[in-house]
Design an enzyme around this catalytic site. Structure first.
Site, PDB file in Angstrom:
ATOM      1  CE  LYS A  89      50.577  11.562  49.755  1.00  0.00           C
ATOM      2  NZ  LYS A  89      51.608  12.555  50.314  1.00  0.00           N
TER       3      LYS A  89
ATOM      4  CD  GLN B 275      54.217  10.557  56.812  1.00  0.00           C
ATOM      5  OE1 GLN B 275      55.196  11.050  57.343  1.00  0.00           O
ATOM      6  NE2 GLN B 275      53.009   9.941  56.976  1.00  0.00           N
TER       7      GLN B 275
ATOM      8  CE  LYS C  78      52.118  10.555  60.603  1.00  0.00           C
ATOM      9  NZ  LYS C  78      51.886  11.331  60.640  1.00  0.00           N
TER      10      LYS C  78
ATOM     11  CE  LYS D 231      57.279  15.157  57.907  1.00  0.00           C
ATOM     12  NZ  LYS D 231      56.045  14.423  57.672  1.00  0.00           N
TER      13      LYS D 231
ATOM     14  N   GLY E 184      52.565  18.557  52.186  1.00  0.00           N
ATOM     15  CA  GLY E 184      52.710  19.812  53.319  1.00  0.00           C
ATOM     16  C   GLY E 184      53.364  18.897  54.267  1.00  0.00           C
ATOM     17  CG  ASP E 185      55.856  18.514  58.419  1.00  0.00           C
ATOM     18  OD1 ASP E 185      54.966  17.136  58.895  1.00  0.00           O
ATOM     19  OD2 ASP E 185      56.752  18.992  59.012  1.00  0.00           O
TER      20      ASP E 185
ATOM     21  CB  THR F  16      46.941  16.857  59.863  1.00  0.00           C
ATOM     22  OG1 THR F  16      47.052  16.256  58.558  1.00  0.00           O
ATOM     23  CG2 THR F  16      46.995  15.524  61.120  1.00  0.00           C
TER      24      THR F  16
ATOM     25  CG  ASN G  48      46.856  22.406  58.281  1.00  0.00           C
ATOM     26  OD1 ASN G  48      47.292  20.973  58.069  1.00  0.00           O
ATOM     27  ND2 ASN G  48      46.315  22.249  57.024  1.00  0.00           N
TER      28      ASN G  48
ATOM     29  CB  SER H  26      48.578  12.653  50.747  1.00  0.00           C
ATOM     30  OG  SER H  26      48.421  14.466  51.252  1.00  0.00           O
TER      31      SER H  26
END
Ligand code: NDP
Ligand code: 2IT
Length: 453
Positions: free
Chosen positions: A92, A113, A116, A128, A167-168, A211, A242, A385
Site C-alpha cells: 500500500k 511506507q 508508517k 510506492k 495518490g502522492d 493527510t 493536497n 486509504s
C-alpha cells in the site's frame, strides 16, 4: 560486532548495492540508526536477518510508458512500482508523477511506507510507485492518455488483496479516476484496486482531507502532551497541494492561524490567515501559480523562490510558532532550522515525507524544538486509504463523521505508540526513535512468524 557496528555494516552494504540512491540511503540511515537500542536488547531481529531482508524490496517493477501527446508525437516515460514489504498486508502506498522521480526516490518512499503503515496498526504492507512524467503544462487529454498507458502495464501487478496504489505528488482525484477507468477496462473487474477514488464510485468520505487533517490532529496530540495547544498559534505551512490545503483548512477550524503556503515557484505570506477558498480555487480547480493569490488578496505578500538566499526557503524565515513542511523531501534545511529556532518555533510537524534534512533535525532537537516525524504525522492519509479498502471489501459506505472520528483516534494511537516506545527505550519524547522502533517491531515480528520468505 555490537548493534551500532552491525547497523553501520548494513548501511555500508546499502551504499554499495544502491549507488546514487541518496534519498533511499538517507531514509535507511535514519531508521537503522534509531533501531540500535532495540537491537541491543532483542537479538532475534539479527538472528533472523531482518535488517538484511527489510532493506530489500520484495519486488521492483520498472517499465516503459509510451503515450501520444496532443500534437501526435510519441512520448516516453519510465514507470515504477516498488513492492517493498507485504508482511502486514497488501502493498500500500501512493504513486508520484514528477520529473524528479527516480528509482531511488520511489525506494525511499516505499521504505518509509513500511513503517508508517505498520504504525497505523492496520493490515497494510509498504509500497510506492510513480513516473518521471511531468503533469505541468499537460492538457487533460494528455494526462488521461498517460494514466491509461501507465495502467496498461501496472494492472498486471496490482489487485485489491495484492497491491493498492493511491495518490502522492502529481496524482490526485483526476489521475486516480483515469487509472481506475483503465484498470476496469483491461480486466472487466470493478474492484478497489486504488484508493482516493471518487465518492460516487467507491471512494471514502474523508480520504481527500485525511493527510492534512491527520497531520493537524497529530500536532495537537503532540502539543497537548507538552501542555500546549494549537489554538491561537501562528502556523507556517509549505506546499499548496493536497496535504497543505487540508492542513490549512483544519488549522483554521482548530483556532490556529495558518499564515503561509507555497508552491514550486514561491511563497504566500498572509498574516491574517490563508483563505482556503481562494487557495482551492487556484490550486485544485485552476491549477495555477500562487502568484494569483496575492493579486486577489492585496494584504498578502508573494515571495518568488529566487528571492531567497541559497540553502533556505522563504516559508521558514517567516516567524511562526509551528512549522508544517508539507511539500516535498529535504525542503527544510539547516538554514531554515536556524531561522525557525531564532524565531521561537515550538514544533516542526512533518506533513510531507522526509521534508527535514538530517542536520536540520539535529539542530531543531538540540535547541528544544519538538519534532513530529512524517511517518507518524502524515500517516492519516494511508490510514483512511485502508478504511476505504475496508468499506470496499464490505460494500459499505461510512459517513464523513464516522471516518473523521476514526482518523482522530488513529492519530492519537500513533502518537501514543511512538511516545510510549521512546520512553521504553530511554529517550522520552524522541518520536523519531519511537516511531521507527514501533513500526519496525510490528513488521519485523510478522516477518519472523512467516519464516524465511
Ligand atoms: P501535491 O502534488 O498535491 O502537492 C505538492 C505541493 O508541493 C505543490 O504545491 C507543489 O508545487 C509543491 N512541490 C512539489 N514538489 C516540489 C519541489 N520539488 N519543490 C518545491 N515545491 C514542490 O502533493 P501532496 O500534497 O499529495 O504531497 C505533498 C507531500 O506529502 C509529499 O511529500 C508526499 O509524499 C506527502 N504525502 C502525501 C500524502 C497524500 O495522501 N497525498 C500522504 C502522506 C504524505 P506546485 O503546485 O508548483 O507543483
Ligand atoms: O505517502 C503516503 O502515505 C501517501 N502518499 C498515501 C498512500 C496511500 O496509500 O494512501
Amino acid at each position: 560486532m555490537n548493534a551500532k557496528e552491525y547497523t553501520r555494516e548494513i548501511l555500508r552494504l546499502i551504499r554499495q548495492t544502491s549507488p546514487g540512491q541518496e534519498e533511499f540511503y538517507q531514509a535507511a540511515t535514519e531508521v537503522f540508526e534509531s533501531l540500535v537500542p532495540l537491537l541491543e536488547e532483542e537479538h532475534r531481529y539479527r538472528e533472523h536477518s531482518i535488517l538484511e531482508r527489510i532493506i530489500l524490496p520484495e519486488r521492483t517493477i520498472i517499465f516503459r510508458v509510451t503515450w501520444m501527446d496532443d500534437s501526435g508525437k510519441i512520448q516516453t516515460n519510465l514507470g515504477y512500482r516498488v513492492q517493498f514489504n507485504s508482511a502486514l498486508g497488501p502493498y500500500k502506498g501512493g504513486l508520484r508523477f514528477h520529473p524528479t522521480v527516480t528509482l531511488g526516490i520511489v525506494k525511499f518512499l516505499g521504505f518509509e511506507q513500511i513503517f508508517k503503515n505498520a504504525l497505523t496498526n492496520l493490515q497494510i504492507g509498504g509500497g510506492k510507485g510513480g513516473s518521471n512524467f511531468d503533469p505541468k503544462g499537460k492538457s487533460d487529454s494528455e494526462i488521461m492518455r498517460f494514466c491509461q498507458a501507465f495502467m496498461n502495464e501496472l494492472h498486471r501487478h496490482i489487485g485489491h488483496t495484492r497491491d493498492v496504489p493511491a495518490g502522492d505528488i502529481g496524482v490526485g482525484a483526476r489521475e486516480i479516476g483515469y487509472l481506475f477507468g483503465q484498470y476496469k477496462l483491461l480486466t472487466a473487474n470493478f474492484e478497489g484496486i486504488v484508493t482516493g477514488k471518487g465518492i460516487g464510485w467507491g471512494g471514502s468520505f474523508g480520504r481527500k482531507e485525511a493527510t492534512g487533517y491527520g497531520s493537524v490532529y497529530f500536532a495537537e496530540h503532540h502539543l497537548n502532551r507538552h501542555d500546549m495547544e494549537l489554538k491561537g498559534k501562528r502556523c507556517a505551512v509549505s506546499g499548496a497541494g493536497n496535504v497543505a490545503i487540508y492542513t490549512i483548512e483544519k488549522l483554521h477550524s482548530m483556532g490556529a492561524t495558518p499564515i503561509t503556503c507555497s508552491d514550486s515557484r514561491g511563497t504566500i505570506h498572509h498574516p491574517k490567515g490563508i483563505d482556503v477558498k481562494t487557495l482551492k480555487a487556484i490550486k485544485e480547480v485552476g491549477r495555477e501559480s500562487l502568484e494569483k493569490y496575492a493579486q486577489l488578496h492585496p494584504d498578502a505578500t508573494y515571495i518568488p523562490l529566487h528571492k531567497y538566499p541559497e540553502g533556505g526557503h522563504a516559508t521558514w524565515s517567516i516567524p511562526c510558532d509551528i512549522a508544517f513542511p508539507s511539500a516535498t523531501q529535504n525542503e527544510l534545511t539547516i538554514v531554515d532550522a536556524k531561522n525557525l529556532v531564532n524565531n521561537g518555533c515550538k514544533l516542526v510537524n512533518e506533513g510531507a515525507n522526509m521534508p527535514t534534512t538530517p542536520d536540520a533535525i539535529d539542530y531543531l532537537r538540540e535547541h528544544g524544538v519538538l519534532f513530529s516525524p512524517g511517518k507518524a504525522a502524515n500517516a492519516g492519509g494511508v490510514a483512511v486509504s485502508q478504511l476505504e479498502m475496508a468499506q470496499n471489501a464490505s460494500m459499505q459506505r461510512w459517513s464523513f463523521a464516522e471516518v473523521d472520528t476514526r482518523l482522530f483516534g488513529i492519530m492519537k494511537s500513533i502518537f501514543d505508540t511512538a511516545y510510549e516506545t521512546s520512553k521504553e527505550f530511554g529517550d522520552e519524547g524522541n518520536l523519531i526513535m519511537g516511531a521507527n522502533i514501533a513500526g519496525f517491531r510490528r513488521a519485523a515480528d510478522a516477518m519472523i512468524d512467516m519464516g524465511a520468505v
